[in-house]
Design a protein around this motif. Structure first.
Motif, mmCIF file in Angstrom:
data_model
loop_
_atom_site.group_PDB
_atom_site.id
_atom_site.type_symbol
_atom_site.label_atom_id
_atom_site.label_comp_id
_atom_site.label_asym_id
_atom_site.label_seq_id
_atom_site.Cartn_x
_atom_site.Cartn_y
_atom_site.Cartn_z
ATOM 1 N N ALA A 1 -87.683 17.247 -30.034
ATOM 2 C CA ALA A 1 -87.569 15.990 -28.882
ATOM 3 C C ALA A 1 -86.561 16.352 -27.972
ATOM 4 C CB ALA A 1 -87.015 14.724 -29.660
ATOM 5 N N GLU A 2 -85.315 17.002 -28.213
ATOM 6 C CA GLU A 2 -84.266 17.346 -27.166
ATOM 7 C C GLU A 2 -85.364 18.463 -26.043
ATOM 8 O OE1 GLU A 2 -79.860 18.984 -26.642
ATOM 9 O OE2 GLU A 2 -81.094 18.602 -28.611
ATOM 10 N N ILE B 1 -87.931 16.279 -23.878
ATOM 11 C CA ILE B 1 -87.265 15.771 -22.707
ATOM 12 C C ILE B 1 -86.730 16.640 -21.821
ATOM 13 C CG2 ILE B 1 -85.336 14.140 -22.324
ATOM 14 C CD1 ILE B 1 -85.710 12.850 -24.858
ATOM 15 N N VAL C 1 -89.135 6.431 -21.701
ATOM 16 C CA VAL C 1 -89.263 7.519 -23.274
ATOM 17 C C VAL C 1 -89.007 6.725 -24.242
ATOM 18 C CG1 VAL C 1 -88.298 9.390 -24.404
ATOM 19 C CG2 VAL C 1 -88.275 9.286 -21.657
ATOM 20 N N THR D 1 -88.746 6.794 -28.126
ATOM 21 C CA THR D 1 -88.476 7.677 -29.355
ATOM 22 C C THR D 1 -88.329 6.938 -30.761
ATOM 23 O OG1 THR D 1 -86.020 7.602 -29.357
ATOM 24 C CG2 THR D 1 -86.908 9.084 -27.393
ATOM 25 N N TYR E 1 -83.172 9.203 -32.756
ATOM 26 C CA TYR E 1 -83.126 9.874 -31.412
ATOM 27 C C TYR E 1 -82.956 9.229 -30.144
ATOM 28 C CZ TYR E 1 -86.344 12.799 -34.378
ATOM 29 O OH TYR E 1 -86.790 13.692 -35.485
ATOM 30 N N ALA F 1 -81.494 10.637 -26.744
ATOM 31 C CA ALA F 1 -82.259 10.411 -25.578
ATOM 32 C C ALA F 1 -81.584 9.854 -24.357
ATOM 33 C CB ALA F 1 -83.581 9.490 -25.770
ATOM 34 N N VAL G 1 -84.972 4.388 -21.593
ATOM 35 C CA VAL G 1 -85.144 4.646 -23.171
ATOM 36 C C VAL G 1 -85.810 3.272 -24.026
ATOM 37 C CG1 VAL G 1 -84.105 5.266 -25.282
ATOM 38 C CG2 VAL G 1 -83.526 6.612 -23.244
ATOM 39 N N GLN H 1 -89.520 2.077 -30.578
ATOM 40 C CA GLN H 1 -90.632 1.850 -30.676
ATOM 41 C C GLN H 1 -91.081 0.326 -31.600
ATOM 42 O OE1 GLN H 1 -92.294 5.339 -32.831
ATOM 43 N NE2 GLN H 1 -91.794 6.667 -31.192
#
Length: 242
Positions: free
Chosen positions: A8-9, A12, A30, A32, A36, A40, A52, A55
């Motif tokens: 994931a890092e 990005i 974004v 995540t 995370y 982020a 950010v 979800q």
């Protein structure tokens, strides 16, 4: 539910290193997995126009709901947006319009902007009752809000029948539903509120169709799924924004 923290890092960083230049009024959000979010936030903190999102969030304020993550918790770590009512949450976790109304209220109360997903499954599209279906989702989850509250809400239209099925929604079908949604909001809240509203398209947008979709007058951007896991594909989609 994808990628390790290292992956994931890297994703990005690959996006940031591309030197993407956003136009005035454009944003990249974004979204995540929960573990995370802080990473982020740290990676994006010095990049204008990047935000950010979580979800999901819980439908209760706090308490004995083991495994849940509250809107207040998300706000405490600086989360800007939260995706609510995604088709997968509705299908796999039986999230109802009433439950989503509660989540919307909690997000707004904590200063988090909801990205509210709506859309119809294949059987509804085949029956040509998609307008009534989506209108009910809007009414039961959003129409209790004031016009002032609605300013902080983003709507994402997901034609569920066009996600992972091999079927594709045409730009005309996307535009028709986006225009319908905007018309419903105009009827409830007025033309100005409807024009101000951001309505994203979330039906398998990818580099090959993003240009045509984003050229539609009522499509204001995309809620990108699988294509967001590949930096080059995601950047290509963003490049099609007007």
């Amino acid at each position: 539910m994808n990628l390790t923290i290292g992956q994931a890092e890297q994703l990005i960083n690959d996006i940031l290193q591309a030197g993407l230049r956003l136009k005035e009024g454009q944003e990249v959000v974004v979204a995540t997995p929960f573990p995370y979010l802080l990473k982020a936030k740290a990676l994006l903190k010095n990049t204008p126009g990047f935000y950010v999102a979580a979800q999901n969030c819980a439908s209760e304020k706090s308490g004995a709901y083991t495994g849940e993550v509250s809107a207040e918790m998300l706000a405490s770590i600086g989360v800007d947006y939260v995706i609510l009512g995604h088709s997968e949450r509705r299908e796999y976790f039986q999230e109802s319009n009433a439950v989503l109304a509660k989540k919307i209220d909690l997000a707004l109360a904590n200063g988090i902007k909801p990205i509210f997903c709506c859309g119809e499954p294949l059987e509804v599209r085949k029956a040509e009752t998609q307008n009534e279906y989506v209108a009910k989702q809007l009414e039961e989850s959003l129409y209790h809000l004031t016009e002032e509250q609605l300013k902080d809400v983003v709507i994402a239209y997901e034609p569920i029948w066009a996600i992972g099925t091999g079927l594709t929604a045409s730009a005309a079908q996307a535009q028709d539903m986006h225009a319908f949604i905007r018309g419903q909001i105009a009827a409830k809240y007025g033309r100005e509120a409807a024009l101000r509203l951001t309505i994203q398209y979330g039906g398998s947008a990818k580099p090959s169709n993003a240009g045509e979709l984003f050229a539609c007058p009522d499509v204001d951007g995309g809620l990108i799924g699988g294509a967001s896991l590949v930096a080059a594909d995601f950047l290509a989609i963003v490049s099609h924004l007007g």
